[in-house]
Design a protein around this motif. Structure first.
Motif, short mmCIF file in Angstrom:
data_model
loop_
_atom_site.label_atom_id
_atom_site.label_comp_id
_atom_site.label_asym_id
_atom_site.label_seq_id
_atom_site.Cartn_x
_atom_site.Cartn_y
_atom_site.Cartn_z
N LEU A 41 -5.17 -11.31 -6.61
CA LEU A 41 -5.67 -10.46 -5.80
C LEU A 41 -6.34 -9.14 -6.73
O LEU A 41 -7.44 -8.71 -7.05
CB LEU A 41 -5.36 -9.84 -4.49
N LEU A 42 -5.07 -8.82 -7.46
CA LEU A 42 -5.49 -7.71 -8.34
C LEU A 42 -6.45 -8.21 -9.61
O LEU A 42 -7.23 -7.22 -9.75
CB LEU A 42 -4.00 -7.34 -9.08
N ASP A 43 -6.32 -9.14 -9.92
CA ASP A 43 -7.22 -9.74 -11.05
C ASP A 43 -8.63 -9.95 -10.53
O ASP A 43 -9.59 -9.89 -11.10
CB ASP A 43 -6.87 -10.96 -11.75
N GLY A 44 -8.50 -10.22 -8.87
CA GLY A 44 -9.82 -10.33 -8.60
C GLY A 44 -10.64 -8.96 -7.92
O GLY A 44 -11.77 -9.28 -7.58
N GLY A 45 -10.03 -8.01 -8.41
CA GLY A 45 -10.79 -6.74 -8.07
C GLY A 45 -10.40 -5.97 -6.77
O GLY A 45 -10.99 -5.03 -6.45
N TYR A 46 -9.56 -6.45 -5.92
CA TYR A 46 -8.98 -5.87 -4.66
C TYR A 46 -8.35 -4.68 -5.02
O TYR A 46 -7.64 -4.59 -5.97
CB TYR A 46 -8.14 -6.84 -3.94
N SER A 47 -8.32 -3.80 -4.12
CA SER A 47 -7.58 -2.67 -4.61
C SER A 47 -6.20 -2.64 -4.15
O SER A 47 -5.95 -3.72 -3.45
CB SER A 47 -8.22 -1.35 -3.28
N ILE A 48 -5.32 -1.91 -4.69
CA ILE A 48 -4.04 -1.90 -4.42
C ILE A 48 -3.72 -1.72 -3.12
O ILE A 48 -2.68 -2.23 -2.50
CB ILE A 48 -3.23 -0.80 -5.24
N GLU A 49 -4.43 -0.83 -2.24
CA GLU A 49 -4.02 -0.42 -0.86
C GLU A 49 -4.32 -1.94 -0.05
O GLU A 49 -3.49 -2.31 0.98
CB GLU A 49 -4.91 0.36 -0.23
N GLU A 50 -5.37 -2.55 -0.37
CA GLU A 50 -5.77 -3.57 0.52
C GLU A 50 -4.71 -4.80 0.12
O GLU A 50 -4.32 -5.56 0.94
CB GLU A 50 -7.35 -4.24 0.00
N ILE A 51 -4.33 -4.92 -1.05
CA ILE A 51 -3.35 -5.89 -1.28
C ILE A 51 -1.86 -5.76 -0.89
O ILE A 51 -1.22 -6.65 -0.34
CB ILE A 51 -3.12 -6.07 -3.01
N SER A 52 -1.57 -4.23 -0.68
CA SER A 52 -0.36 -4.10 -0.14
C SER A 52 -0.64 -4.39 1.22
O SER A 52 0.67 -4.90 1.82
CB SER A 52 -0.04 -2.62 -0.17
N LYS A 53 -1.53 -4.24 2.09
CA LYS A 53 -1.72 -4.52 3.47
C LYS A 53 -1.25 -6.23 3.57
O LYS A 53 -0.92 -6.65 4.61
CB LYS A 53 -2.88 -3.97 3.99
N VAL A 54 -2.14 -6.89 2.59
CA VAL A 54 -1.87 -8.17 2.60
C VAL A 54 -0.84 -9.04 2.51
O VAL A 54 -0.36 -9.77 3.15
CB VAL A 54 -3.25 -9.07 1.98
N THR A 55 0.12 -8.55 1.44
CA THR A 55 1.05 -8.91 1.19
C THR A 55 2.38 -8.20 1.39
O THR A 55 3.79 -9.09 1.60
CB THR A 55 1.12 -9.05 -0.66
N GLY A 56 2.31 -7.24 1.75
CA GLY A 56 3.74 -6.44 2.29
C GLY A 56 4.19 -5.77 0.97
O GLY A 56 5.23 -5.33 1.19
N LEU A 57 3.82 -5.92 0.11
CA LEU A 57 4.45 -5.24 -1.28
C LEU A 57 4.02 -3.84 -1.22
O LEU A 57 2.81 -3.51 -0.77
CB LEU A 57 3.83 -6.02 -2.57
N SER A 58 4.76 -2.87 -1.87
CA SER A 58 4.64 -1.51 -1.85
C SER A 58 3.73 -1.40 -3.08
O SER A 58 3.48 -2.23 -3.87
CB SER A 58 5.88 -0.87 -2.24
N ILE A 59 3.07 -0.30 -3.10
CA ILE A 59 2.09 0.21 -4.04
C ILE A 59 2.79 0.13 -5.54
O ILE A 59 2.25 -0.31 -6.56
CB ILE A 59 1.28 1.47 -3.98
N ASP A 60 4.13 0.83 -5.57
CA ASP A 60 4.79 0.53 -6.80
C ASP A 60 5.00 -0.84 -7.32
O ASP A 60 5.04 -1.06 -8.56
CB ASP A 60 6.19 1.24 -6.79
N GLU A 61 5.37 -1.74 -6.48
CA GLU A 61 5.53 -3.05 -6.72
C GLU A 61 4.21 -3.60 -7.32
O GLU A 61 4.33 -4.40 -8.14
CB GLU A 61 6.03 -3.83 -5.51
N ILE A 62 3.28 -3.46 -6.69
CA ILE A 62 1.89 -3.84 -7.20
C ILE A 62 1.64 -3.45 -8.78
O ILE A 62 1.25 -4.21 -9.52
CB ILE A 62 0.95 -3.64 -6.03
N ASN A 63 1.58 -2.13 -8.82
CA ASN A 63 1.64 -1.54 -10.14
C ASN A 63 2.47 -2.09 -11.04
O ASN A 63 2.13 -1.91 -12.44
CB ASN A 63 1.98 0.20 -10.10
N ASN A 64 3.55 -2.61 -10.90
CA ASN A 64 4.44 -3.33 -11.80
C ASN A 64 4.43 -4.79 -11.94
O ASN A 64 5.00 -5.28 -12.91
CB ASN A 64 5.93 -2.79 -11.28
N LEU A 65 3.33 -5.19 -11.48
CA LEU A 65 3.10 -6.71 -11.65
C LEU A 65 2.52 -6.80 -13.10
O LEU A 65 1.82 -6.08 -13.72
CB LEU A 65 2.09 -7.26 -10.61
#
Length: 245
Positions: free
Chosen positions: A221-245
């Motif tokens: 999702l991140l590579d597809g251009g979705y925002s971190i906030e959107e990804i967090s809502k879909v996956t349940g991951l925190s913003i920090d966790e997504i930033n560390n992918l």
């Protein structure tokens, strides 16, 4: 990572996380790094004073012949490198105590240092790391090493409960990358294969698979251009966790 046995896993950790492993064995301030690729089948640390530390991993109680082999190898290493060599025996089994070591020492004139995993408290280690996370204190190399090898430490709880807690803690850490989390949990799972029943291993494997799949979805999702906030809502991951992918 394809490793044959416990000794291979321990060597891998000692080579890849030199800072953490050297702190674990009480040599953190003295170790400069690995000594020479010439000895790639062994784990030999170079100390600040130029001394070599030959680390020998044992999973069962050594016999006198084994102790003598370690002694002769250290002597040969000292002769070939023209450096002073110290030996450290790292014991990952559960059936050896300091009293047993004293008895072993009486049967040989070789007096190495020893490190016993079981004398460290797995529950205390997990509690300390959990408190760090709760207080937003960064996780260091020693913490990563401890989490990787958690099943080798002593505990009054079932191995399954210990590894389940350790696994959850790893994926709750925001300050390390997903790759680091994968490295830690891969090692955890290798030791789980030794200590857990088939049913327990399957439960840990399912948990591992779900965590890995969730982060793969987030990465896509991140590579597809979705925002971190959107990804967090879909996956349940925190913003920090997504930033560390």
């Amino acid at each position: 990572m394809e490793l044959k046995d416990d000794v291979d896993i321990l060597r891998e950790v000692a080579r890849k996380n030199i800072k953490g492993f050297s702190q674990l064995i009480g040599m953190g301030s003295e170790v400069k790094g690995l000594y020479s690729k010439q000895f790639q089948d062994d784990v030999i640390y170079l100390l600040d004073d130029g001394t070599l530390l030959n680390i020998e991993f044992q999973t069962s109680v050594p016999e006198k012949s084994t102790m003598n082999m370690i002694k002769y190898y250290s002597a040969a290493l000292q002769y070939n490198t023209n450096k002073t060599v110290k030996s450290l025996i790292v014991y990952s089994g559960m059936d050896l105590s300091r009293e047993h070591i004293d008895n072993l020492m009486q049967s040989t004139d070789f007096f190495p240092k020893w490190f016993l995993f079981k004398q460290h408290d797995a529950d205390k280690i997990l509690s300390n790391i959990y408190n760090k996370i709760e207080n937003n204190i960064g996780i260091n190399s020693l913490d990563c090493c401890n989490l990787s090898l958690i099943l080798l430490f002593g505990s009054n709880r079932r191995h399954f409960d210990v590894i389940s807690d350790a696994f959850d803690i790893v994926f709750g850490i925001n300050s390390i990358s997903f790759e680091q989390k994968e490295n830690i949990t891969n090692i955890q799972y290798m030791f789980a294969d030794k200590f857990l029943s088939k049913n327990e291993r399957e439960k840990i494997g399912i948990k591992h698979g779900k965590a890995k799949a969730t982060r793969k979805i987030a990465k896509n999702l991140l590579d597809g251009g979705y925002s971190i906030e959107e990804i967090s809502k879909v996956t349940g991951l925190s913003i920090d966790e997504i930033n560390n992918l």
